[in-house]
Design a protein around this motif. Sequence first.
Motif, mmCIF file in Angstrom:
data_model
loop_
_atom_site.group_PDB
_atom_site.id
_atom_site.type_symbol
_atom_site.label_atom_id
_atom_site.label_comp_id
_atom_site.label_asym_id
_atom_site.label_seq_id
_atom_site.Cartn_x
_atom_site.Cartn_y
_atom_site.Cartn_z
ATOM 1 N N HIS A 14 4.049 70.053 -11.866
ATOM 2 C CA HIS A 14 5.151 69.746 -11.182
ATOM 3 C C HIS A 14 4.720 68.535 -10.113
ATOM 4 N N LYS A 15 3.537 68.580 -9.783
ATOM 5 C CA LYS A 15 2.744 68.266 -8.257
ATOM 6 C C LYS A 15 2.998 66.710 -8.580
ATOM 7 N N ARG A 16 2.294 66.038 -10.056
ATOM 8 C CA ARG A 16 2.648 65.002 -10.732
ATOM 9 C C ARG A 16 2.586 64.593 -10.970
ATOM 10 N N GLY A 17 3.098 63.258 -11.788
ATOM 11 C CA GLY A 17 3.755 62.767 -12.163
ATOM 12 C C GLY A 17 2.826 61.727 -13.447
ATOM 13 N N LEU A 18 3.826 61.500 -14.557
ATOM 14 C CA LEU A 18 2.559 60.901 -15.587
ATOM 15 C C LEU A 18 2.560 59.322 -14.738
ATOM 16 N N VAL A 19 1.128 58.934 -14.436
ATOM 17 C CA VAL A 19 1.031 57.729 -13.501
ATOM 18 C C VAL A 19 1.019 56.367 -14.342
ATOM 19 N N ASN A 20 1.792 54.757 -14.003
ATOM 20 C CA ASN A 20 2.169 54.438 -14.952
ATOM 21 C C ASN A 20 0.705 53.086 -15.046
ATOM 22 N N VAL A 21 -0.202 53.432 -15.568
ATOM 23 C CA VAL A 21 -1.403 52.242 -15.453
ATOM 24 C C VAL A 21 -1.424 52.367 -16.767
ATOM 25 N N LYS A 22 -1.727 50.892 -17.697
ATOM 26 C CA LYS A 22 -2.151 49.908 -18.107
ATOM 27 C C LYS A 22 -3.973 49.634 -18.221
ATOM 28 N N LEU A 23 -4.466 49.510 -19.258
ATOM 29 C CA LEU A 23 -5.603 49.199 -18.984
ATOM 30 C C LEU A 23 -5.383 48.269 -20.238
ATOM 31 N N LYS A 24 -6.128 46.895 -20.530
ATOM 32 C CA LYS A 24 -6.712 45.647 -21.573
ATOM 33 C C LYS A 24 -7.347 45.914 -22.458
ATOM 34 N N TRP A 25 -6.927 46.003 -23.872
ATOM 35 C CA TRP A 25 -7.756 46.065 -24.585
ATOM 36 C C TRP A 25 -8.575 44.467 -25.152
ATOM 37 N N VAL A 26 -9.976 45.024 -25.208
ATOM 38 C CA VAL A 26 -11.054 44.025 -25.009
ATOM 39 C C VAL A 26 -12.252 44.426 -26.916
ATOM 40 N N LYS A 27 -12.137 43.072 -27.487
ATOM 41 C CA LYS A 27 -12.854 43.289 -28.812
ATOM 42 C C LYS A 27 -14.157 44.305 -28.355
ATOM 43 N N ASP A 28 -14.690 44.496 -29.472
ATOM 44 C CA ASP A 28 -15.545 45.484 -29.849
ATOM 45 C C ASP A 28 -16.463 45.100 -31.050
ATOM 46 N N SER A 53 -4.368 76.004 -27.689
ATOM 47 C CA SER A 53 -3.400 77.325 -27.153
ATOM 48 C C SER A 53 -2.245 76.743 -27.568
ATOM 49 N N ASP A 54 -1.357 77.492 -27.061
ATOM 50 C CA ASP A 54 0.088 76.236 -26.867
ATOM 51 C C ASP A 54 0.189 76.019 -25.057
ATOM 52 N N ALA A 55 0.674 74.850 -25.535
ATOM 53 C CA ALA A 55 1.231 74.395 -24.769
ATOM 54 C C ALA A 55 2.534 73.551 -24.430
ATOM 55 N N SER A 56 3.690 74.702 -24.662
ATOM 56 C CA SER A 56 4.789 74.351 -24.448
ATOM 57 C C SER A 56 5.113 74.287 -23.475
ATOM 58 N N TYR A 57 4.370 74.797 -22.122
ATOM 59 C CA TYR A 57 4.535 74.965 -20.596
ATOM 60 C C TYR A 57 5.003 73.817 -20.409
ATOM 61 N N LEU A 58 3.908 73.231 -20.881
ATOM 62 C CA LEU A 58 3.298 71.779 -20.648
ATOM 63 C C LEU A 58 4.938 70.179 -20.185
ATOM 64 N N ASP A 59 5.243 69.785 -19.237
ATOM 65 C CA ASP A 59 5.773 68.560 -19.124
ATOM 66 C C ASP A 59 5.477 67.578 -19.766
ATOM 67 N N PRO A 60 6.013 67.070 -20.643
ATOM 68 C CA PRO A 60 5.603 66.153 -21.267
ATOM 69 C C PRO A 60 5.413 64.630 -20.001
ATOM 70 N N ARG A 61 6.155 65.020 -19.312
ATOM 71 C CA ARG A 61 6.744 63.690 -18.255
ATOM 72 C C ARG A 61 4.869 63.609 -17.269
ATOM 73 N N THR A 62 3.632 64.189 -17.983
ATOM 74 C CA THR A 62 3.307 64.306 -16.603
ATOM 75 C C THR A 62 1.652 64.207 -17.224
ATOM 76 N N ASP A 63 0.343 63.993 -16.546
ATOM 77 C CA ASP A 63 -0.706 63.856 -17.089
ATOM 78 C C ASP A 63 -1.151 64.781 -17.307
ATOM 79 N N VAL A 64 -0.699 66.152 -16.836
ATOM 80 C CA VAL A 64 -1.655 66.921 -17.385
ATOM 81 C C VAL A 64 -0.972 66.742 -18.880
ATOM 82 N N SER A 65 -0.174 66.708 -19.062
ATOM 83 C CA SER A 65 0.302 66.680 -20.809
ATOM 84 C C SER A 65 -0.503 65.553 -21.504
ATOM 85 N N GLU A 66 -0.163 64.411 -20.538
ATOM 86 C CA GLU A 66 -1.244 63.773 -21.851
ATOM 87 C C GLU A 66 -2.045 63.555 -21.972
ATOM 88 N N LYS A 67 -3.606 64.353 -20.924
ATOM 89 C CA LYS A 67 -4.582 64.579 -20.756
ATOM 90 C C LYS A 67 -4.848 66.334 -22.319
#
Length: 426
Positions: A27-41, A266-280
């Motif tokens: 509830h304290k941290r929303g999804l941070v809008n960060v874009k990382l580039k794709w680099v050929k490996d 584990s059950d993650a239904s309580y997580l808000d999908p708009r947060t970084d915690v859910s993304e993790k």
Amino acid sequence: MVWFFLFVKVGGFGFLRGCQHGFNYQHKRGLVNVKLKWVKDRGLDAVVTAERDLKAACILVSIISSSPQCCLPIYRLSCHRGQLSLPCDLKLSTFIRKFPSVFVESHTFWSGGARVPCFSLTPEALQLYHEELNVLQQNQMDLINRLQKLLMLTQGWTLPLQTLDQLKWDLGLPYDYQHSVIPHHPDLFSFIRLPDDRVGLKLLSWDEDLAVSQLQKNSAIQQKEEDARSGCLAFPVGFTRGFGLKRKCMEWLKEWQTLPYTSPYSDASYLDPRTDVSEKRIVGVFHELLQLTIHKKTERKNVSNLRKPLALPQKFTKVFERHPGIFYISKKCATQTVILREAYNHQQLLQKHPTVDLRERFARLLRKGLLDRSKGLYKKSKGDGVEVDPHVDDIGNNQSSSEEESVNKLFYEYDSDKPDEPRIQL
């Protein structure tokens, strides 16, 4: 490859105490809008290109070996073309003739007197196939455990057979696993009819000992009491040499690593999908899914139908682009392949399953056939009874056929389930 290990050490089961912390944190941290580039490996791209044609050839070997005479006409093999992922403009007979070290061509007569190509296996290919059967038998418990863990990741512990078939090569399941594996474990698995009338595989019992992710196992040896209380786990992160991670992105990544870790079991239904915690949590699910594969990689399209079974939000595959230090997306072979970076040192898989060793030997046999064929070692004279002209079509007519792989349009989004999948009857 330059590796940055951004670890927050933690006990193997400390995440349980961190669940409530994660609930408050979201509830304290929303999804941070960060874009990382794709680099050929180039190293990881080479892993994908080295296996081009391997899956299709192995499937054909399994199909031919399962026939009574270990020999099938081309029209019987063509029924399985949809499982081979071959380019649309590449004829199956042309593909098979590319590998004379694996497939032996003969002919039979169809109605009307037309000559039809038939294909059997060379002694070397047949020997490798029998060795693979022995390896599968010796490692059957490992195979069963990985299948259990995959189903434990899903809602209702169930997956449609079509979805599971897309993953069976990566999981190391035999081609005929529905008949050779599942019926021998009626206490663990059952075929069920799904609400949409498809057939699914259901896990019958939960195994608490298996409900521990590989990240938790790896982190258990680096635990600290304070981190165990917080329930935080960090993912191993590495970048291609010359990636050039910006300071802002580095700071975000370090902070993201300290977020609470939610076990994929584990059950993650309580997580808000708009947060970084859910993304993790989503990153953790795919991290565990790739750990269950024997090559630590899979085609991106193979996870396109996993949104509902894994209880994931829309656009869930965006995590692959947002976390290029954990996942690498190879765009080789006219597809996108998601690779777990930590599993590889350049081109070398750090922990090899016995099935991987056999597949590497089979890949060398394929390359040997290509090389010998280019030297003309398999040419036959007109007086021989078998014709191996690579431009002969599937029913004996002389037509030119391209052997070049077509460059298909790459798909960057695999977000929705496919409603029009073919039905499979029980």
